[in-house]
Scaffold this active site. Structure first.
Site, short mmCIF file in Angstrom:
data_model
loop_
_atom_site.label_atom_id
_atom_site.label_comp_id
_atom_site.label_asym_id
_atom_site.label_seq_id
_atom_site.Cartn_x
_atom_site.Cartn_y
_atom_site.Cartn_z
N LYS A 112 0.81 -1.23 0.00
CA LYS A 112 0.00 0.00 0.00
C LYS A 112 0.85 1.28 0.00
O LYS A 112 0.44 2.29 -0.58
CB LYS A 112 -0.96 0.01 1.20
CG LYS A 112 -2.06 -1.04 1.09
CD LYS A 112 -3.02 -0.94 2.26
CE LYS A 112 -4.04 -2.07 2.23
NZ LYS A 112 -5.02 -1.98 3.32
N GLU B 164 -7.77 13.14 -0.91
CA GLU B 164 -7.40 13.72 0.39
C GLU B 164 -7.18 12.60 1.42
O GLU B 164 -6.23 12.62 2.20
CB GLU B 164 -8.51 14.67 0.84
CG GLU B 164 -8.08 15.78 1.77
CD GLU B 164 -6.78 16.47 1.36
OE1 GLU B 164 -5.91 16.54 2.23
OE2 GLU B 164 -6.62 16.90 0.19
N ASN C 180 -0.24 2.13 21.69
CA ASN C 180 0.53 1.12 20.95
C ASN C 180 1.60 0.51 21.84
O ASN C 180 2.09 1.17 22.76
CB ASN C 180 1.18 1.76 19.72
CG ASN C 180 1.70 0.73 18.74
OD1 ASN C 180 1.02 -0.26 18.45
ND2 ASN C 180 2.91 0.93 18.23
N TYR D 135 -10.49 -10.25 10.46
CA TYR D 135 -11.66 -11.13 10.48
C TYR D 135 -11.18 -12.55 10.23
O TYR D 135 -10.08 -12.76 9.70
CB TYR D 135 -12.70 -10.72 9.42
CG TYR D 135 -12.20 -10.91 8.02
CD1 TYR D 135 -11.54 -9.88 7.37
CD2 TYR D 135 -12.35 -12.12 7.35
CE1 TYR D 135 -11.05 -10.05 6.10
CE2 TYR D 135 -11.86 -12.31 6.08
CZ TYR D 135 -11.20 -11.26 5.46
OH TYR D 135 -10.69 -11.45 4.21
P1 ATR Z 1 -0.42 -3.15 9.73
O1 ATR Z 1 -0.24 -2.65 8.33
O2 ATR Z 1 -1.29 -4.38 9.84
O3 ATR Z 1 -0.85 -2.06 10.66
P2 ATR Z 1 2.20 -2.90 10.83
O4 ATR Z 1 2.37 -1.56 10.18
O5 ATR Z 1 3.34 -3.87 10.86
O6 ATR Z 1 1.00 -3.70 10.17
O7 ATR Z 1 1.69 -2.65 12.34
C1 ATR Z 1 1.34 -3.69 13.19
C2 ATR Z 1 0.74 -3.10 14.46
O8 ATR Z 1 0.31 -4.16 15.31
C3 ATR Z 1 1.74 -2.30 15.29
O9 ATR Z 1 1.04 -1.29 15.97
C4 ATR Z 1 2.28 -3.36 16.27
O10 ATR Z 1 2.83 -2.84 17.45
P3 ATR Z 1 4.36 -2.32 17.48
O11 ATR Z 1 4.38 -1.02 16.76
O12 ATR Z 1 4.70 -2.23 18.90
O13 ATR Z 1 5.15 -3.39 16.74
C5 ATR Z 1 1.00 -4.07 16.57
N1 ATR Z 1 1.15 -5.46 17.09
C6 ATR Z 1 1.47 -6.57 16.38
N2 ATR Z 1 1.46 -7.65 17.18
C7 ATR Z 1 1.12 -7.23 18.42
C8 ATR Z 1 0.93 -7.87 19.68
N3 ATR Z 1 1.08 -9.19 19.82
N4 ATR Z 1 0.59 -7.10 20.75
C9 ATR Z 1 0.42 -5.78 20.61
N5 ATR Z 1 0.58 -5.11 19.44
C10 ATR Z 1 0.93 -5.82 18.36
#
Ligand code: ATR
Length: 270
Positions: A65, A77, A150, A215
């Protein structure tokens, strides 16, 4: 016949062809929608090839993306706000980019589920690409506040800064969030791994609406966790369908009906 497709890696299990071909049929549009697996280092040339071969548009999914955003000549936008693109359109040699994820979520919440977001406190868990795709659209609904939390707090800080001009948005450490949250949105990818983001159970009760952007055939771990605490909890299937309808409208300038599609697709997942 006009050609469209979804591109991603992986792409095998994408529901987009089923949904978009259903929209085409129900609106009498003479188009064919397929799926294409794109090699990880060949995104730009693949898209250029598709457009030179007559494709008029495509949906873009993980992990492309941001690359799609970077190759557009013109952006809506909401794509600029999200800094990512899930819908490309090719017209007169120009690549247009849109991001329909946030609008899809809002439509599913407000129309599909009859949930009012105006003046509500919304907690978004996660600060990656998925969160960035929805926060602008949530703020456009005029909520009282959007709180971003986060695991890595620095990412929540920069996301809150990024969206500040659009409304009341802030960040908070997960254990600093007090009661009074109306809607909790899980925008982390934790459900994919069957994990739960760390969340104080006292935040969730029967008056809270919970939404997992992920989902699956069975309730996601987050939906299950929230339901057990009494919350009304939904997964992201409705958002998937509504973002697809927004993309269809971006290409064809026709709003397809999404009535009954959640039930049809849900039963085919099982
Ligand atoms: P996406 O495009 O799906 O948002 P991403 O940009 O890699 O994928 O982001 C994943 C998000 O899920 C992040 O906010 C990540 O937290 P971190 O920034 O700390 O890595 C969060 N995430 C993934 N696994 C997690 C888990 N087990 N517990 C809490 N947060 C998680």
């Amino acid at each position: 016949m006009d050609q469209y497709c979804v591109v991603g890696n992986p792409i095998e299990h994408s529901l987009s062809p089923f949904i978009q071909n259903h929209f085409a049929k129900s609106t009498n549009q003479n188009l064919m929608y397929s799926k294409h697996l794109v090699e990880l280092d060949k995104f730009k040339e693949t898209i250029q090839d598709l457009f030179s071969n007559g494709f008029l548009g495509c949906n873009v999914t993980v992990p492309f993306k941001e690359q799609a955003y970077a190759m557009c000549h013109k952006l809506t936008e909401r794509a600029k706000q999200a800094q990512s693109v899930n819908t490309l359109k090719y017209e007169d040699g120009i690549i247009f980019g849109d991001n329909t994820d946030g609008a899809g979520l809002v439509k599913d919440l407000t129309v599909g589920k009859n949930i009012v977001l105006k003046d509500k406190t919304i907690l978004v868990i996660g600060a990656g690409g998925a969160a960035k795709g929805i926060i602008g659209s949530l703020l456009m609904q005029g909520p009282k506040k959007v709180i971003i939390t986060n695991r890595t707090i620095s990412k929540a800080v920069s996301l809150a800064n990024h969206f500040q001009h659009l409304g009341n948005v802030c960040y908070a450490e997960i254990d600093c969030i007090a009661h009074g949250v109306d809607v909790v949105i899980n925008a982390t990818s934790s459900s994919l791994k069957g994990e739960l983001p760390p969340l104080d159970t006292s935040l969730i009760n029967e008056s809270v609406v919970v939404y997992d952007l992920m989902y699956s055939a069975k309730p996601t771990v987050f939906v299950q966790f929230a339901s057990e605490l009494g919350a009304v909890a939904y997964d992201g299937l409705g958002m998937l369908i509504e973002q697809a309808a927004e993309s269809f409208n971006f290409w064809r300038r026709i709003e397809p009906s999404t009535d009954g599609l959640i039930e049809t697709i849900r039963s085919s997942l099982n």
